[in-house]
Structures are given as C-alpha cells and as structure tokens.
Design a protein around this motif. Sequence first.
Motif, PDB file in Angstrom:
ATOM      1  N   PHE A 165       0.840  -1.189   0.000  1.00 43.69           N
ATOM      2  CA  PHE A 165       0.000   0.000   0.000  1.00 43.69           C
ATOM      3  C   PHE A 165       0.877   1.241   0.000  1.00 43.69           C
ATOM      4  O   PHE A 165       1.638   1.474   0.935  1.00 43.69           O
ATOM      5  CB  PHE A 165      -0.928  -0.001   1.224  1.00 43.69           C
ATOM      6  CG  PHE A 165      -2.161  -0.835   1.044  1.00 43.69           C
ATOM      7  CD1 PHE A 165      -3.411  -0.247   0.931  1.00 43.69           C
ATOM      8  CD2 PHE A 165      -2.072  -2.219   0.980  1.00 43.69           C
ATOM      9  CE1 PHE A 165      -4.547  -1.022   0.764  1.00 43.69           C
ATOM     10  CE2 PHE A 165      -3.196  -3.001   0.811  1.00 43.69           C
ATOM     11  CZ  PHE A 165      -4.443  -2.408   0.702  1.00 43.69           C
ATOM     12  N   ARG A 166       0.729   2.090  -1.097  1.00 38.87           N
ATOM     13  CA  ARG A 166       1.546   3.293  -1.223  1.00 38.87           C
ATOM     14  C   ARG A 166       0.730   4.537  -1.614  1.00 38.87           C
ATOM     15  O   ARG A 166       1.143   5.274  -2.489  1.00 38.87           O
ATOM     16  CB  ARG A 166       2.646   3.057  -2.273  1.00 38.87           C
ATOM     17  CG  ARG A 166       3.612   1.949  -2.010  1.00 38.87           C
ATOM     18  CD  ARG A 166       4.569   2.297  -0.856  1.00 38.87           C
ATOM     19  NE  ARG A 166       5.657   1.349  -0.738  1.00 38.87           N
ATOM     20  CZ  ARG A 166       5.613   0.235  -0.003  1.00 38.87           C
ATOM     21  NH1 ARG A 166       4.503  -0.058   0.664  1.00 38.87           N
ATOM     22  NH2 ARG A 166       6.649  -0.567   0.064  1.00 38.87           N
ATOM     23  N   PRO A 167      -0.420   4.861  -1.058  1.00 38.36           N
ATOM     24  CA  PRO A 167      -1.058   4.209   0.081  1.00 38.36           C
ATOM     25  C   PRO A 167      -2.286   3.385  -0.319  1.00 38.36           C
ATOM     26  O   PRO A 167      -3.132   3.087   0.526  1.00 38.36           O
ATOM     27  CB  PRO A 167      -1.490   5.402   0.927  1.00 38.36           C
ATOM     28  CG  PRO A 167      -1.857   6.433  -0.106  1.00 38.36           C
ATOM     29  CD  PRO A 167      -0.967   6.198  -1.285  1.00 38.36           C
ATOM     30  N   THR A 168      -2.461   3.051  -1.601  1.00 40.81           N
ATOM     31  CA  THR A 168      -3.603   2.241  -2.017  1.00 40.81           C
ATOM     32  C   THR A 168      -3.123   0.872  -2.478  1.00 40.81           C
ATOM     33  O   THR A 168      -1.963   0.707  -2.866  1.00 40.81           O
ATOM     34  CB  THR A 168      -4.378   2.915  -3.166  1.00 40.81           C
ATOM     35  OG1 THR A 168      -3.504   3.088  -4.280  1.00 40.81           O
ATOM     36  CG2 THR A 168      -4.932   4.267  -2.735  1.00 40.81           C
ATOM     37  N   THR A 181      -7.415   1.727   0.940  1.00 42.36           N
ATOM     38  CA  THR A 181      -6.353   2.719   1.140  1.00 42.36           C
ATOM     39  C   THR A 181      -5.917   2.705   2.595  1.00 42.36           C
ATOM     40  O   THR A 181      -6.720   2.413   3.498  1.00 42.36           O
ATOM     41  CB  THR A 181      -6.838   4.130   0.754  1.00 42.36           C
ATOM     42  OG1 THR A 181      -5.777   5.059   0.987  1.00 42.36           O
ATOM     43  CG2 THR A 181      -8.057   4.543   1.569  1.00 42.36           C
ATOM     44  N   SER A 182      -4.637   2.981   2.809  1.00 41.11           N
ATOM     45  CA  SER A 182      -4.098   3.025   4.174  1.00 41.11           C
ATOM     46  C   SER A 182      -3.925   4.454   4.651  1.00 41.11           C
ATOM     47  O   SER A 182      -3.232   4.715   5.635  1.00 41.11           O
ATOM     48  CB  SER A 182      -2.746   2.299   4.224  1.00 41.11           C
ATOM     49  OG  SER A 182      -1.834   2.882   3.303  1.00 41.11           O
ATOM     50  N   SER A 184      -2.325   7.796   5.013  1.00 37.57           N
ATOM     51  CA  SER A 184      -0.976   8.337   4.827  1.00 37.57           C
ATOM     52  C   SER A 184       0.109   7.328   5.195  1.00 37.57           C
ATOM     53  O   SER A 184       1.291   7.673   5.208  1.00 37.57           O
ATOM     54  CB  SER A 184      -0.807   9.603   5.675  1.00 37.57           C
ATOM     55  OG  SER A 184      -1.034   9.316   7.059  1.00 37.57           O
ATOM     56  N   HIS A 185      -0.284   6.086   5.501  1.00 37.59           N
ATOM     57  CA  HIS A 185       0.681   5.073   5.943  1.00 37.59           C
ATOM     58  C   HIS A 185       1.028   4.119   4.800  1.00 37.59           C
ATOM     59  O   HIS A 185       0.177   3.770   3.988  1.00 37.59           O
ATOM     60  CB  HIS A 185       0.104   4.271   7.120  1.00 37.59           C
ATOM     61  CG  HIS A 185      -0.267   5.122   8.296  1.00 37.59           C
ATOM     62  ND1 HIS A 185       0.648   5.648   9.166  1.00 37.59           N
ATOM     63  CD2 HIS A 185      -1.487   5.539   8.736  1.00 37.59           C
ATOM     64  CE1 HIS A 185       0.035   6.343  10.101  1.00 37.59           C
ATOM     65  NE2 HIS A 185      -1.274   6.305   9.858  1.00 37.59           N
ATOM     66  N   TRP A 186       2.283   3.705   4.767  1.00 39.59           N
ATOM     67  CA  TRP A 186       2.730   2.694   3.814  1.00 39.59           C
ATOM     68  C   TRP A 186       2.710   1.342   4.508  1.00 39.59           C
ATOM     69  O   TRP A 186       3.235   1.190   5.618  1.00 39.59           O
ATOM     70  CB  TRP A 186       4.140   3.018   3.321  1.00 39.59           C
ATOM     71  CG  TRP A 186       4.170   4.123   2.314  1.00 39.59           C
ATOM     72  CD1 TRP A 186       3.246   5.113   2.161  1.00 39.59           C
ATOM     73  CD2 TRP A 186       5.168   4.333   1.318  1.00 39.59           C
ATOM     74  NE1 TRP A 186       3.594   5.944   1.144  1.00 39.59           N
ATOM     75  CE2 TRP A 186       4.783   5.498   0.588  1.00 39.59           C
ATOM     76  CE3 TRP A 186       6.346   3.676   0.964  1.00 39.59           C
ATOM     77  CZ2 TRP A 186       5.536   6.005  -0.454  1.00 39.59           C
ATOM     78  CZ3 TRP A 186       7.094   4.183  -0.083  1.00 39.59           C
ATOM     79  CH2 TRP A 186       6.690   5.327  -0.792  1.00 39.59           C
ATOM     80  N   LYS A 206      -5.783  -0.208   8.424  1.00 44.66           N
ATOM     81  CA  LYS A 206      -4.653   0.138   9.289  1.00 44.66           C
ATOM     82  C   LYS A 206      -3.933  -1.142   9.670  1.00 44.66           C
ATOM     83  O   LYS A 206      -4.560  -2.202   9.809  1.00 44.66           O
ATOM     84  CB  LYS A 206      -5.153   0.871  10.541  1.00 44.66           C
ATOM     85  CG  LYS A 206      -4.068   1.486  11.399  1.00 44.66           C
ATOM     86  CD  LYS A 206      -4.687   2.298  12.529  1.00 44.66           C
ATOM     87  CE  LYS A 206      -3.615   3.032  13.325  1.00 44.66           C
ATOM     88  NZ  LYS A 206      -4.212   3.840  14.423  1.00 44.66           N
TER      89      LYS A 206
END
Length: 215
Positions: A165-168, A181-182, A184-186, A206
């Motif tokens: 995830f980058r972020p999707t 989607t995550s 703003s997290h990778w 998450k």
Amino acid sequence: MEWLDLPSVGFIVVFLGTLFLIGELLVRAKGLFAILGIAIMAMYFSYHLTGDTGLWVVLLYIVGLVLIIVDGKVITDGTVALLGVVLMIIGLAVPAPTFIYGTLVSMGFIVGGFSSALFLKVFPSRNLWAKMTLKDKLTSDLGYNSINEQYHELIGKQGRTVSSFRPTGTVEIAGEQYSATSGSHWIEANTDIIVTSVDGTRILIKSLKDSQKSE
C-alpha cells in the motif's frame, strides 16, 4: 394585435408558447399543454408572417420540434435535439420585425424551454430520453446487493494485504479481495490489517500492529 409589435410582448408570447409545447413533451398533461402551446405560437406566426418570409419559417419550426421528439424517443443522445432547437430558433427569429425583437424571442424560447422542466415537479413524466438513465434501482428485491451496506459491514474486520500500500492497494478479507487505502501510511504486502472505516466504497485500513499499539 398591434401589441405583438412590442419586443417585450414577443418575448412573453414565445416564452409561454415554448413553455407549454416543451412541457407537453416532458410531462403527461392530457394534451392541454399542446393545445395552449400551438394556439400561442399560431398567434405569433400568423401576425408576423409576410410575403417575404412565407410559410417556410413555420415549416422550419415544425421540423425542429419533430427532431426534438425523435431524439427523445429514438436516438436519445441529444445531438438531433440540439439541431431541432437551432431550427426552431431560426424559425422564430427570421419573421421578427427587428434584430432586437428576434434576439428577445430567441431568449424567450430558451428560457421557456428550460422553465418547462418545472412541470416535472407537478405532473408525471413522459420519460423522454429515458434510455440515457438507469431505470432499475439496485435493490435486493431485484437480485442486487447493496455495495455500500456490504462495505460498511467490513468495519472492524481483519484481513491481510495482497499488495503493498503506497497508500492504495488490494486487501483480502474473509476470502474476498477489495481495493482499499491506508491513508498516509505505507504498508507492505502480507501484513495483517484491520478495517477502521468505510466511506461509500472507500475502505480505510490500518496495520493490525499499529491498531493494537494505539489501543
């Protein structure tokens, strides 16, 4: 009917005639709007027709109206209807005594056409251009599942990321894969996750470790 020499009166007459004629095409008014529209436009043309213009402008107006009807019932992409609108405006403006008069009656036609949509709030629709819209609602009664409800049930469920995830990316939950989607997290692939929220069809996930730390 000398009052029809006034451009402002011409505007009102064409506005009302167009309002009822186009209104008849949009709603089921039992022919009443058609009668009113034809009577008003007949009054306009009968007063302004001269030997220089002749009946061809009336024919142009009628052809334009027919094109709108054909487009609404057969073609339904709006292109032929647009041509019909242009022909009707030309048919109205040509017999006008002055340029200002012709401009005002053209505006009256446009305003009347748009105003006729207000009849849809009162009278049943004829469903002109119905092929351009989706008639059936996606309900469980018709064999469809509500996507929004299905996605909403994912909140709190755990799964595993199929891709990074980058972020999707793609996540697998209970044997089903979803785009998510995550935020703003990778998150790397094959990471345990939990669904934190759903907004329509947007699934926010998450990392399970991060979720447990925050608790």
